[in-house]
Design a protein around this motif. Sequence first.
Motif, mmCIF file in Angstrom:
data_model
loop_
_atom_site.group_PDB
_atom_site.id
_atom_site.type_symbol
_atom_site.label_atom_id
_atom_site.label_comp_id
_atom_site.label_asym_id
_atom_site.label_seq_id
_atom_site.Cartn_x
_atom_site.Cartn_y
_atom_site.Cartn_z
ATOM 1 N N ALA A 62 0.801 -1.235 0.000
ATOM 2 C CA ALA A 62 0.000 0.000 0.000
ATOM 3 C C ALA A 62 0.829 1.279 0.000
ATOM 4 O O ALA A 62 0.264 2.374 -0.062
ATOM 5 C CB ALA A 62 -0.942 -0.002 1.206
ATOM 6 N N HIS A 63 2.161 1.154 0.055
ATOM 7 C CA HIS A 63 2.972 2.382 -0.024
ATOM 8 C C HIS A 63 4.390 2.069 -0.469
ATOM 9 O O HIS A 63 5.161 1.420 0.255
ATOM 10 C CB HIS A 63 3.012 3.100 1.332
ATOM 11 C CG HIS A 63 3.750 4.395 1.280
ATOM 12 N ND1 HIS A 63 3.319 5.457 0.524
ATOM 13 C CD2 HIS A 63 4.907 4.810 1.864
ATOM 14 C CE1 HIS A 63 4.159 6.474 0.650
ATOM 15 N NE2 HIS A 63 5.145 6.101 1.462
ATOM 16 N N THR A 64 4.736 2.540 -1.659
ATOM 17 C CA THR A 64 6.106 2.373 -2.156
ATOM 18 C C THR A 64 6.624 3.704 -2.689
ATOM 19 O O THR A 64 5.841 4.605 -3.018
ATOM 20 C CB THR A 64 6.172 1.344 -3.318
ATOM 21 O OG1 THR A 64 5.319 1.789 -4.395
ATOM 22 C CG2 THR A 64 5.732 -0.032 -2.879
ATOM 23 N N HIS A 65 7.956 3.798 -2.731
ATOM 24 C CA HIS A 65 8.631 4.825 -3.536
ATOM 25 C C HIS A 65 9.605 4.024 -4.403
ATOM 26 O O HIS A 65 10.774 3.866 -4.036
ATOM 27 C CB HIS A 65 9.422 5.814 -2.675
ATOM 28 C CG HIS A 65 8.617 6.609 -1.698
ATOM 29 N ND1 HIS A 65 8.212 7.907 -1.930
ATOM 30 C CD2 HIS A 65 8.149 6.298 -0.466
ATOM 31 C CE1 HIS A 65 7.542 8.359 -0.875
ATOM 32 N NE2 HIS A 65 7.488 7.395 0.029
ATOM 33 N N VAL A 66 9.128 3.486 -5.521
ATOM 34 C CA VAL A 66 10.012 2.648 -6.341
ATOM 35 C C VAL A 66 11.036 3.498 -7.099
ATOM 36 O O VAL A 66 12.026 2.970 -7.610
ATOM 37 C CB VAL A 66 9.233 1.758 -7.343
ATOM 38 C CG1 VAL A 66 8.306 0.792 -6.606
ATOM 39 C CG2 VAL A 66 8.461 2.579 -8.356
ATOM 40 N N LEU A 204 -1.290 11.495 2.262
ATOM 41 C CA LEU A 204 -0.116 12.183 2.810
ATOM 42 C C LEU A 204 0.622 11.295 3.814
ATOM 43 O O LEU A 204 0.010 10.435 4.454
ATOM 44 C CB LEU A 204 -0.530 13.448 3.587
ATOM 45 C CG LEU A 204 -1.337 14.523 2.930
ATOM 46 C CD1 LEU A 204 -2.798 14.362 3.279
ATOM 47 C CD2 LEU A 204 -0.858 15.891 3.381
ATOM 48 N N HIS A 205 1.917 11.586 3.968
ATOM 49 C CA HIS A 205 2.646 11.052 5.111
ATOM 50 C C HIS A 205 2.219 11.862 6.331
ATOM 51 O O HIS A 205 1.930 13.049 6.212
ATOM 52 C CB HIS A 205 4.147 11.245 4.928
ATOM 53 C CG HIS A 205 4.727 10.512 3.757
ATOM 54 N ND1 HIS A 205 4.799 11.051 2.498
ATOM 55 C CD2 HIS A 205 5.281 9.282 3.669
ATOM 56 C CE1 HIS A 205 5.382 10.183 1.687
ATOM 57 N NE2 HIS A 205 5.679 9.096 2.359
ATOM 58 N N CYS A 206 2.216 11.240 7.494
ATOM 59 C CA CYS A 206 1.825 11.983 8.698
ATOM 60 C C CYS A 206 2.478 11.382 9.942
ATOM 61 O O CYS A 206 2.525 10.155 10.083
ATOM 62 C CB CYS A 206 0.299 11.966 8.845
ATOM 63 S SG CYS A 206 -0.309 13.084 10.110
ATOM 64 N N VAL A 226 -0.030 7.828 5.737
ATOM 65 C CA VAL A 226 1.086 6.901 5.825
ATOM 66 C C VAL A 226 1.879 7.179 7.107
ATOM 67 O O VAL A 226 2.165 8.349 7.404
ATOM 68 C CB VAL A 226 2.019 7.052 4.601
ATOM 69 C CG1 VAL A 226 3.157 6.026 4.663
ATOM 70 C CG2 VAL A 226 1.237 6.921 3.303
ATOM 71 N N HIS A 227 2.194 6.123 7.831
ATOM 72 C CA HIS A 227 3.071 6.099 9.024
ATOM 73 C C HIS A 227 2.340 6.218 10.368
ATOM 74 O O HIS A 227 2.132 5.241 11.036
ATOM 75 C CB HIS A 227 4.196 7.137 8.947
ATOM 76 C CG HIS A 227 5.161 6.884 7.847
ATOM 77 N ND1 HIS A 227 5.696 5.643 7.607
ATOM 78 C CD2 HIS A 227 5.667 7.714 6.881
ATOM 79 C CE1 HIS A 227 6.502 5.710 6.568
ATOM 80 N NE2 HIS A 227 6.504 6.948 6.104
ATOM 81 N N MET A 228 2.043 7.456 10.842
ATOM 82 C CA MET A 228 1.401 7.675 12.158
ATOM 83 C C MET A 228 2.190 7.025 13.307
ATOM 84 O O MET A 228 1.602 6.623 14.324
ATOM 85 C CB MET A 228 -0.049 7.159 12.144
ATOM 86 C CG MET A 228 -1.002 7.980 11.310
ATOM 87 S SD MET A 228 -1.047 9.758 11.669
ATOM 88 C CE MET A 228 -1.630 9.795 13.355
ATOM 89 N N SER A 276 5.993 -1.044 1.876
ATOM 90 C CA SER A 276 7.431 -1.287 2.055
ATOM 91 C C SER A 276 8.234 0.002 1.967
ATOM 92 O O SER A 276 9.425 0.010 2.247
ATOM 93 C CB SER A 276 7.938 -2.311 1.039
ATOM 94 O OG SER A 276 7.731 -1.838 -0.266
ATOM 95 N N ASP A 277 7.603 1.121 1.557
ATOM 96 C CA ASP A 277 8.240 2.440 1.535
ATOM 97 C C ASP A 277 9.406 2.492 0.539
ATOM 98 O O ASP A 277 9.319 1.896 -0.517
ATOM 99 C CB ASP A 277 8.649 2.828 2.964
ATOM 100 C CG ASP A 277 8.546 4.335 3.216
ATOM 101 O OD1 ASP A 277 8.096 5.068 2.318
ATOM 102 O OD2 ASP A 277 8.928 4.778 4.311
ATOM 103 N N ASN A 278 10.493 3.168 0.873
ATOM 104 C CA ASN A 278 11.542 3.454 -0.114
ATOM 105 C C ASN A 278 12.248 2.207 -0.612
ATOM 106 O O ASN A 278 12.798 1.431 0.170
ATOM 107 C CB ASN A 278 12.577 4.408 0.488
ATOM 108 C CG ASN A 278 11.961 5.753 0.800
ATOM 109 O OD1 ASN A 278 11.299 5.898 1.817
ATOM 110 N ND2 ASN A 278 12.136 6.708 -0.073
HETATM 111 ZN ZN LIG Z 1 6.695 7.295 1.953
#
Ligand SMILES: [Zn+2]
Length: 368
Positions: A62-66, A204-206, A226-228, A276-278
């Motif tokens: 649900a969240h990548t920066h490929v 958004l990231h938060c 994303v995050h919290m 998995s993010d970055n």
């Molecule tokens: Zn991110």
Amino acid sequence: MMTQCRPHVTDEFYVAGHVLSGGRFFDGHVLVDGGSVVAVVEGPPPVPPQATGLVLPGLINAHTHVGDAAVPPPPPDLGPAGIFPPPDGYKHRMLANLPQEELEAGITRYLDLMGAQGTVEHTDFREGGLPGVDLFRRASDRAEAPPRGRIFGRPAGMEFDPRELAELLASVDGIGLSAAMDWPRELTRDVVTAAHDMGKPVALHCSESEREELSWVLDLEPQFLVHMVFGTDQDFRDLAAAGVPVVVCPRSTHRFTNAPPVVAMARAGVQLRVGSDNAMLQGPSVLDDLILLWSQPGVREHLDPMEMLAWVLGSAKGSNMHGDIGVYAGSRDLAVLTFEGSDPLAFIEGPHAPSAKLVMIEGRVWRR
Ligand SMILES: [Zn+2]
């Protein structure tokens, strides 16, 4: 990597093993015909299956920066403040110095790795404005088994350019912003309004490295946050009441600060997803994120592995509720993961996520 298995796109075939359907695992098989699941049945298949293992509806990341897949991992002593802020952070200096072909090849490799690990869909926060989105599409076109990409783009700079934004919005699934606190509020408000006017969601990231004021962020009506990591129990209750899901990125945030407080969020009723993010930091299997979470203090005492598995699966019949998760007739996504043993949830003990033997993404089939 995976090899394409073209003849099976229209042929019927079976996969078998520990099948997840209706919220439980059982020994069974799945019949696929014409790129769709047509039957989910207990017991062995009538003919030898194309693949045997853990039969899942496919992983959702649900969240990548490929986009930073080609960037070598940053030195371990470098914190987020040294890595992420543009233009002088490690990531941006590295991206600026790498040739476009290398950036593109890195994305292609990472997308193929996602497919090889059973990911059928990912939501990517694409930086660099429209050129960044175009780079992603070229890389994806070259990949052998790319998951379905939901692309959340963002403007290239920190100023509001209505023409740039209109072109960007026409080519993306949504807008994905870095933390709200990184952006002037007026600019954020203008970008969000323009996106919603075109019917596109915003995310958004938060509260990734410190707590951010949540009421202002919720006023932007995000599709998800994303995050919290630094959210409070009141924040989690507010998120649950607003019906805004949170994507946690355990391996990513654990590297710098803490693993996300999933027990508190789950108790408050927040809908959870996993990313998995970055790509420069870790591989793409969200099962590796569940493995890390499971090793965190208090998690195994309060959460159920099946409940956590639902966070990384596609919603069956429009719901991810306990009794619904799994493979169902009509689905065009499927992943068969390597598995030995008798407990299908044993993967959560680690040490590493299983890979995929066969993946079907929107009816296209690959297998090893
Ligand atoms: Zn991110």
